[in-house]
Design a protein around this motif. Structure first.
Motif, mmCIF file in Angstrom:
data_model
loop_
_atom_site.group_PDB
_atom_site.id
_atom_site.type_symbol
_atom_site.label_atom_id
_atom_site.label_comp_id
_atom_site.label_asym_id
_atom_site.label_seq_id
_atom_site.Cartn_x
_atom_site.Cartn_y
_atom_site.Cartn_z
ATOM 1 N N THR A 89 -51.933 41.979 -14.955
ATOM 2 C CA THR A 89 -53.316 41.833 -15.403
ATOM 3 C C THR A 89 -53.783 40.397 -15.195
ATOM 4 N N GLY A 90 -55.104 40.190 -15.341
ATOM 5 C CA GLY A 90 -55.642 38.843 -15.230
ATOM 6 C C GLY A 90 -55.025 37.908 -16.250
ATOM 7 N N PHE A 124 -65.073 30.900 -18.486
ATOM 8 C CA PHE A 124 -65.574 30.306 -17.248
ATOM 9 C C PHE A 124 -65.543 31.315 -16.102
ATOM 10 N N SER A 125 -64.489 32.125 -16.047
ATOM 11 C CA SER A 125 -64.331 33.071 -14.936
ATOM 12 C C SER A 125 -65.358 34.201 -15.001
ATOM 13 N N GLY A 126 -65.846 34.515 -16.204
ATOM 14 C CA GLY A 126 -66.777 35.632 -16.331
ATOM 15 C C GLY A 126 -66.111 36.987 -16.170
ATOM 16 N N CYS A 127 -64.781 37.043 -16.342
ATOM 17 C CA CYS A 127 -64.023 38.282 -16.132
ATOM 18 C C CYS A 127 -63.482 38.855 -17.444
ATOM 19 N N GLU A 128 -64.130 38.524 -18.566
ATOM 20 C CA GLU A 128 -63.591 38.907 -19.881
ATOM 21 C C GLU A 128 -63.381 40.409 -19.999
ATOM 22 N N ARG A 129 -64.314 41.177 -19.465
ATOM 23 C CA ARG A 129 -64.211 42.628 -19.603
ATOM 24 C C ARG A 129 -63.007 43.188 -18.843
ATOM 25 N N TYR A 130 -62.573 42.477 -17.803
ATOM 26 C CA TYR A 130 -61.496 42.998 -16.936
ATOM 27 C C TYR A 130 -60.204 42.206 -17.073
ATOM 28 N N TYR A 189 -59.495 44.020 -8.922
ATOM 29 C CA TYR A 189 -60.596 43.053 -8.924
ATOM 30 C C TYR A 189 -61.245 43.006 -7.544
ATOM 31 N N SER A 190 -62.522 42.704 -7.497
ATOM 32 C CA SER A 190 -63.164 42.367 -6.221
ATOM 33 C C SER A 190 -62.708 40.971 -5.814
#
Length: 421
Positions: free
Chosen positions: A126-127, A155-161, A169-170
């Motif tokens: 996972t991230g 900062f990454s804006g990927c909190e949901r994923y 991920y894209s």
């Protein structure tokens, strides 16, 4: 006293062309025989300069040759040059991804590298797990990583994923998280290649701002490679211009950009890439860009076409092309995106933008080609990749032969009316 944090001494990198990248058994035995006799590697004496435009005579090519420079703590060094100049090879050596053929790198402190989308990421993890993995690779404790985790995710804006495997991920999401990890885990030296171009405009702005904070506010060092000259000018304090694997110029960033722009004076109306070397990412790649005109005469009175061919590598992806035009004074003349963003099947496509006749004035023009994917992420940005010297036949001048100024010079319609007194 200079506070030198990174030093490159006589760095050279040689590659063998063809299917076998590391050489043949006979070459390896020859190297070994010279080594046990205390003699120099015989293949260091041969090899062509790294010039893609000319056919060489040797199976060996010098991607880099005798590179020497120093980087001070807190400095932002821009490394610029044409495609194939040796920029990425140099960063890989500085990041210790690959070893130099000759020479050495001396550094003080941790080096975090962002060379390709997903560098150092495990797609099955996972991230969140990848953040801890990358932090551990940088030598940080779990407690140190945890203290930075919320900032990285925000900062990454990927909190949901963040708890989703990275393989889903894209490319834009992957590079967002990878940059956040590299920037917030506080390396002494941050190495960033063209990978930021994959992100959208908002993220690129955030990333440049963060790199400025890293260098100015925290006194850390950044090495930055990009074809986006406005980003280089905004971010960097000093520049190195590479050409054919050699340092052509080293010094003030503004002077470096002048040298780079002079290198563009050789006009280029067509570029092509093989699929393995085509600029882009796992989603799409640009395979060629070309300027076309009637009888290939670039005149004010002729239409000019910008023809872009690209591969879509992902089913049902929305892709469009965009061009930007600059004059020889680096004035931004215009931009024209293709706003027809339909879902494409996998395959090869061609987009053509047409500049109408009697639009641009005489002079040199440089064309930037951009390939844009889903969510308007930039897949490839090829700055000033094409260029022309536009001339005129003068068929609309009638008997006027004086100066006719302006960047654009459209042949507008005039009407003469007689007014009754």
């Amino acid at each position: 006293m200079k506070d030198i944090i990174l030093k490159a001494e006589n760095i050279s990198k040689q590659y063998r062309l063809g299917e076998v990248g590391t050489g043949t058994l006979s070459h390896d035995l020859n190297r070994w025989w010279h080594k046990i006799r205390g003699k120099e590697n015989p293949y260091l004496k041969i090899g062509d300069t790294n010039d893609r435009s000319r056919k060489g005579t040797s199976d060996y090519v010098w991607a880099l040759q005798d590179i020497n420079f120093e980087v001070q703590r807190g400095e932002v060094l821009g490394i610029i040059g044409k495609n194939g100049a040796g920029k990425s090879t140099l960063l890989k050596i500085l990041s210790k991804v690959t070893a130099p053929t000759t020479g050495s790198i001396k550094s003080r402190g941790r080096i975090a590298s962002l060379l390709e989308v997903g560098t150092g990421f495990n797609g099955e993890m996972t991230g969140r797990e990848n953040v801890y993995l990358n932090g551990a690779i940088l030598g940080m404790t779990k407690k140190e990583i945890t203290s930075k985790l919320d900032e990285i995710i925000e900062f990454s804006g990927c909190e949901r994923y963040i708890d989703t495997p990275v393989k889903r991920y894209s490319s834009g999401m992957t590079v967002r998280l990878a940059f956040a990890v590299a920037a917030f885990l506080e390396p002494e030296i941050l190495v960033v290649d063209e990978v930021l171009a994959v992100g959208d405009a908002e993220f690129q702005k955030k990333a440049i701002g963060k790199m400025q904070d890293i260098s100015k506010g925290q006194g850390r060092t950044v090495l930055f490679v990009s074809h986006n000259m406005s980003a280089v000018k905004q971010l960097c304090t000093r520049g190195i211009v590479l050409e054919h694997g050699l340092i052509k110029f080293e010094g003030n960033i503004h002077e470096a950009l002048d040298v780079y722009n002079v290198n563009l004076d050789a006009l280029v109306t067509e570029v092509k890439w093989s699929i393995d070397k085509a600029p882009g990412n796992l989603n799409a790649k640009v395979t060629s860009a070309k300027l076309i005109s009637k009888n290939q005469r670039f005149l004010i009175e002729n239409e000019i076409g910008i023809e872009i061919e690209y591969l879509n590598l992902v089913e049902n992806q929305r892709i469009n092309c965009s061009i930007s035009i600059f004059d020889d004074q680096n004035n931004y003349v215009m931009a024209s995106p293709n706003l027809e963003r339909s879902f494409l099947e996998e395959g090869k496509y061609r987009s053509v933008c047409v500049i109408p006749e009697n639009f641009l004035n005489k002079g040199k023009y440089y064309f930037t080609v951009i390939l844009v994917g889903n969510n308007f992420e930039i897949i490839a940005q090829l700055d000033k990749i094409l260029s022309i010297d536009l001339d005129e036949e003068g068929i609309h001048r009638k008997d006027y032969f004086g100066y006719w100024g302006g960047i654009v010079r459209p042949y507008l319609k005039w009407r003469n009316d007689k007014i009754e007194l």
